[in-house]
Design a protein around this motif. Sequence first.
Motif, mmCIF file in Angstrom:
data_model
loop_
_atom_site.group_PDB
_atom_site.id
_atom_site.type_symbol
_atom_site.label_atom_id
_atom_site.label_comp_id
_atom_site.label_asym_id
_atom_site.label_seq_id
_atom_site.Cartn_x
_atom_site.Cartn_y
_atom_site.Cartn_z
ATOM 1 N N ALA A 21 24.310 12.328 -1.817
ATOM 2 C CA ALA A 21 23.107 13.144 -2.010
ATOM 3 C C ALA A 21 22.898 14.080 -0.821
ATOM 4 C CB ALA A 21 21.893 12.253 -2.215
ATOM 5 N N ASN A 22 23.114 13.582 0.386
ATOM 6 C CA ASN A 22 22.993 14.432 1.575
ATOM 7 C C ASN A 22 24.003 15.571 1.549
ATOM 8 O OD1 ASN A 22 20.848 13.082 2.774
ATOM 9 N ND2 ASN A 22 22.182 11.679 3.872
ATOM 10 N N GLN A 23 25.233 15.267 1.145
ATOM 11 C CA GLN A 23 26.259 16.296 1.097
ATOM 12 C C GLN A 23 25.930 17.342 0.039
ATOM 13 O OE1 GLN A 23 30.265 14.908 0.618
ATOM 14 N NE2 GLN A 23 31.116 16.960 0.818
ATOM 15 N N ILE A 24 25.441 16.909 -1.108
ATOM 16 C CA ILE A 24 25.082 17.855 -2.164
ATOM 17 C C ILE A 24 23.962 18.781 -1.699
ATOM 18 C CG2 ILE A 24 24.037 18.043 -4.460
ATOM 19 C CD1 ILE A 24 25.585 15.505 -5.197
ATOM 20 N N ILE A 25 22.955 18.202 -1.049
ATOM 21 C CA ILE A 25 21.836 19.007 -0.550
ATOM 22 C C ILE A 25 22.312 19.981 0.529
ATOM 23 C CG2 ILE A 25 19.656 18.908 0.738
ATOM 24 C CD1 ILE A 25 19.356 18.115 -2.148
ATOM 25 N N ALA A 26 23.231 19.531 1.387
ATOM 26 C CA ALA A 26 23.722 20.393 2.468
ATOM 27 C C ALA A 26 24.571 21.541 1.926
ATOM 28 C CB ALA A 26 24.526 19.568 3.470
ATOM 29 N N VAL A 27 25.393 21.260 0.930
ATOM 30 C CA VAL A 27 26.305 22.272 0.416
ATOM 31 C C VAL A 27 25.637 23.164 -0.622
ATOM 32 C CG1 VAL A 27 28.483 22.598 -0.828
ATOM 33 C CG2 VAL A 27 28.310 20.846 0.908
ATOM 34 N N MET A 28 24.679 22.613 -1.370
ATOM 35 C CA MET A 28 23.989 23.373 -2.409
ATOM 36 C C MET A 28 22.483 23.402 -2.128
ATOM 37 S SD MET A 28 25.877 22.245 -5.947
ATOM 38 C CE MET A 28 24.800 23.240 -6.946
ATOM 39 N N PRO A 29 22.040 24.155 -1.119
ATOM 40 C CA PRO A 29 20.604 24.183 -0.826
ATOM 41 C C PRO A 29 19.787 24.836 -1.935
ATOM 42 C CG PRO A 29 21.756 25.795 0.508
ATOM 43 C CD PRO A 29 22.793 24.996 -0.207
ATOM 44 N N GLU A 30 20.455 25.543 -2.853
ATOM 45 C CA GLU A 30 19.760 26.192 -3.967
ATOM 46 C C GLU A 30 19.353 25.203 -5.043
ATOM 47 O OE1 GLU A 30 23.050 26.651 -3.386
ATOM 48 O OE2 GLU A 30 23.288 28.647 -2.579
ATOM 49 N N ALA A 40 25.373 23.794 -12.775
ATOM 50 C CA ALA A 40 26.699 23.300 -13.145
ATOM 51 C C ALA A 40 27.774 24.317 -12.802
ATOM 52 C CB ALA A 40 26.736 22.970 -14.635
ATOM 53 N N SER A 41 27.502 25.580 -12.999
ATOM 54 C CA SER A 41 28.464 26.621 -12.682
ATOM 55 C C SER A 41 28.680 26.740 -11.175
ATOM 56 C CB SER A 41 27.993 27.950 -13.255
ATOM 57 O OG SER A 41 28.928 28.952 -12.999
ATOM 58 N N LEU A 42 27.602 26.632 -10.400
ATOM 59 C CA LEU A 42 27.706 26.713 -8.951
ATOM 60 C C LEU A 42 28.510 25.547 -8.385
ATOM 61 C CD1 LEU A 42 26.848 28.378 -6.504
ATOM 62 C CD2 LEU A 42 24.809 26.968 -6.363
ATOM 63 N N ALA A 43 28.413 24.403 -9.029
ATOM 64 C CA ALA A 43 29.197 23.235 -8.612
ATOM 65 C C ALA A 43 30.623 23.293 -9.143
ATOM 66 C CB ALA A 43 28.522 21.955 -9.087
ATOM 67 N N GLY A 63 36.452 27.311 -10.075
ATOM 68 C CA GLY A 63 35.490 28.074 -9.298
ATOM 69 C C GLY A 63 34.399 27.179 -8.734
ATOM 70 N N GLY A 64 33.333 27.794 -8.328
ATOM 71 C CA GLY A 64 32.220 27.037 -7.776
ATOM 72 C C GLY A 64 32.558 26.431 -6.428
ATOM 73 N N ARG A 65 31.829 25.450 -6.069
ATOM 74 C CA ARG A 65 32.021 24.788 -4.777
ATOM 75 C C ARG A 65 32.809 23.498 -4.982
ATOM 76 N NH1 ARG A 65 25.983 26.338 -2.795
ATOM 77 N NH2 ARG A 65 26.420 28.565 -2.779
ATOM 78 N N GLY A 66 34.064 23.564 -4.614
ATOM 79 C CA GLY A 66 34.973 22.454 -4.825
ATOM 80 C C GLY A 66 34.576 21.191 -4.082
ATOM 81 N N ASN A 67 33.945 21.336 -2.914
ATOM 82 C CA ASN A 67 33.557 20.149 -2.166
ATOM 83 C C ASN A 67 32.454 19.369 -2.880
ATOM 84 O OD1 ASN A 67 31.819 22.237 -1.661
ATOM 85 N ND2 ASN A 67 31.934 22.100 0.556
ATOM 86 N N VAL A 68 31.671 20.035 -3.718
ATOM 87 C CA VAL A 68 30.669 19.314 -4.517
ATOM 88 C C VAL A 68 31.369 18.497 -5.593
ATOM 89 C CG1 VAL A 68 28.699 19.566 -6.081
ATOM 90 C CG2 VAL A 68 28.891 21.014 -4.069
ATOM 91 N N ARG A 69 32.387 19.097 -6.238
ATOM 92 C CA ARG A 69 33.163 18.349 -7.238
ATOM 93 C C ARG A 69 33.834 17.137 -6.602
ATOM 94 N NH1 ARG A 69 34.825 23.437 -8.627
ATOM 95 N NH2 ARG A 69 36.884 23.106 -7.731
ATOM 96 N N GLN A 70 34.394 17.328 -5.419
ATOM 97 C CA GLN A 70 35.051 16.208 -4.737
ATOM 98 C C GLN A 70 34.048 15.127 -4.366
ATOM 99 O OE1 GLN A 70 37.030 18.097 -1.467
ATOM 100 N NE2 GLN A 70 38.708 18.852 -2.734
#
Length: 130
Positions: A21-30, A40-43, A63-70
Amino acid sequence: MRAVSWPCNLFRIAGLGTLTANQIIAVMPELGLLDNKQAASLAGLAPVARQSEQWKGKSFIRGGRGNVRQALYVPALVAARFNPELKAKYQQLIATGKLAKIAITAVMRKLIVTANAMLKADRLWTPTLA
């Protein structure tokens, strides 16, 4: 930019731990400011159709932010096993003949969409019985 209140509501989703959850918030502040399709598209979890008039191929994600998928992969495995709502979704996809990786990707998308909706509504996770 929107400030997220701590402890974050995302920590309460079954299968999603504090580190993820911390990583998701840090990488996707939007997150929490987008609609579900945008999140979903941004991730990078929105399916992309690859077809034309003469040729029809399989949909895939990219596409999107690969680190969120990981970051969401292993929590999606846990959620597909222990979260009753996501377990039902996973088993339904497997029963219809989908591959396990595709079903896990659907669970990952459901996790990010749920997290986005929870932050947007500023509410806590309430599990439902499947």
